[in-house]
Design a protein around this motif. Structure first.
Motif, PDB file in Angstrom:
ATOM      1  N   PHE A 133       0.770  -1.309   0.006  1.00  0.00           N
ATOM      2  CA  PHE A 133      -0.040  -0.005   0.014  1.00  0.00           C
ATOM      3  C   PHE A 133       1.017   1.194   0.039  1.00  0.00           C
ATOM      4  O   PHE A 133       0.731   2.224  -0.819  1.00  0.00           O
ATOM      5  CB  PHE A 133      -0.823   0.021   1.309  1.00  0.00           C
ATOM      6  N   ASN A 134       1.933   1.344   0.943  1.00  0.00           N
ATOM      7  CA  ASN A 134       2.828   2.333   0.884  1.00  0.00           C
ATOM      8  C   ASN A 134       3.268   2.805  -0.488  1.00  0.00           C
ATOM      9  O   ASN A 134       3.683   4.050  -0.669  1.00  0.00           O
ATOM     10  CB  ASN A 134       3.634   2.105   2.045  1.00  0.00           C
ATOM     11  N   CYS A 137      -0.073   2.665  -3.745  1.00  0.00           N
ATOM     12  CA  CYS A 137      -1.381   3.813  -3.616  1.00  0.00           C
ATOM     13  C   CYS A 137      -1.207   4.877  -3.924  1.00  0.00           C
ATOM     14  O   CYS A 137      -0.349   5.562  -3.253  1.00  0.00           O
ATOM     15  CB  CYS A 137      -2.079   3.160  -2.357  1.00  0.00           C
ATOM     16  N   ALA A 140      -1.503   6.909  -0.770  1.00  0.00           N
ATOM     17  CA  ALA A 140      -0.579   6.601   0.258  1.00  0.00           C
ATOM     18  C   ALA A 140      -0.001   7.767   1.189  1.00  0.00           C
ATOM     19  O   ALA A 140      -0.086   7.820   2.432  1.00  0.00           O
ATOM     20  CB  ALA A 140       0.550   5.555  -0.232  1.00  0.00           C
ATOM     21  N   HIS A 183       7.472   5.514  -0.786  1.00  0.00           N
ATOM     22  CA  HIS A 183       6.413   5.669  -1.831  1.00  0.00           C
ATOM     23  C   HIS A 183       7.231   6.749  -2.936  1.00  0.00           C
ATOM     24  O   HIS A 183       7.047   6.392  -4.248  1.00  0.00           O
ATOM     25  CB  HIS A 183       5.323   6.598  -1.275  1.00  0.00           C
TER      26      HIS A 183
END
Length: 290
Positions: A133-134, A137, A140, A183
């Motif tokens: 997710f980090n 997304c 994020a 990210h």
């Protein structure tokens, strides 16, 4: 992060944040005092104002080495017995040291060890999901910043000031900075993770050139982090005090106000955490030391 394995490094930071945050919150909820002195001889006095149960040193001294072992075994080529023995030795030394220093009872240490094991059992399987997710997304960065900041803001209503609130904000800020940097790195293609066909990883032969390069990366990286911390401390404290109308002449007294301490620690160490995983590797790559 800079010399061995950024993948393991960022996941180790995630485990450290979860373990320390839950440990500090549990301490302040239970409110157990430190062991009485006498009969205990307290060698270390800095954290004497904090509560005692569970021992967060025992928690981190369990979570960090065993997370490191579990994250690297099978990814790096080394004997199981060696990795497990090093992790166990690290854990025992930290746990025993807290009793020796007079800061915890045996019960505090045992509870911290068991609490940390429970957290590892629950959170280690979730690392792939959270890390994915980090990295990928689009929302994020917003979730990372707001979640870590919210955890710090809504967790502490201390009767008297102690170091625990600031330490927890510092931990949350560091975690947020590292997660945000991961990210950005993913978007820019910096520090790419090895593909499955490249695993397991092997330790290259240690020579003077390799050791010298590693030391140089470490030296330059630490210089950048020291400069980052000094600059952000000089800028952030007066700014936060001005926003909340609190005199900034006595820094120690100003930091005891929650509205100053939390954003101050969060911003300073969030920036430091971000630079650990983004700015330092970015600079090293541009000067040919990546």
């Amino acid at each position: 992060m800079w010399n061995v394995d950024a993948f393991v490094g960022r996941r180790l930071i995630m485990m450290w944040v979860w373990v320390m945050y839950l440990g500090q919150c549990t301490k302040d909820i239970l409110g157990w005092s430190r062991p009485a002195s006498p009969p205990v001889v307290k060698v270390e006095m800095f954290y004497n104002s904090e509560y005692s149960m569970p021992s967060t040193h025992a928690m981190s001294g369990t979570a960090i080495p065993f997370s490191l072992f579990l994250l690297t075994y099978g990814r790096w080529e080394y004997p199981f017995t060696l990795g497990f023995s090093l992790a166990l030795s690290w854990c025992i030394l930290v746990c025993v040291s807290r009793i020796y220093m007079g800061m915890h009872s045996i019960l505090d240490v045992i509870a911290g060890f068991l609490y940390s094991v429970l957290i590892l059992l629950f959170f280690l399987p979730a690392l792939d999901l959270v890390d994915g997710f980090n990295l990928t997304c689009r929302f994020a960065p917003l979730v990372i910043i707001s979640l870590h900041l919210g955890l710090g803001l809504f967790s502490f209503t201390l009767d008297t000031w102690s170091t625990s609130r600031g330490d927890t904000a510092q931990i949350l800020g560091t975690g947020a900075g590292v997660a945000l940097a991961s990210h950005i790195n993913h978007l820019l293609g910096l520090l790419p993770d090895p593909t499955p066909d490249q695993l397991p990883l092997f330790m290259p032969p240690l020579g003077a050139g390799l050791v010298g390069l590693a030391v140089l990366r470490l030296f330059l990286g630490v210089l950048v982090l020291m400069a980052t911390r000094a600059l952000m401390k000089a800028v952030t404290m007066p700014m936060v005090c001005r926003v909340f109308g609190i005199p900034s002449g006595d820094v120690r007294k100003a930091r005891q106000h929650m509205e100053v301490e939390l954003p101050y620690r969060y911003i300073v160490y969030g920036t430091v955490g971000f630079n650990v995983l983004f700015l330092v590797p970015f600079l090293l790559s541009h000067i040919g030391l990546s």
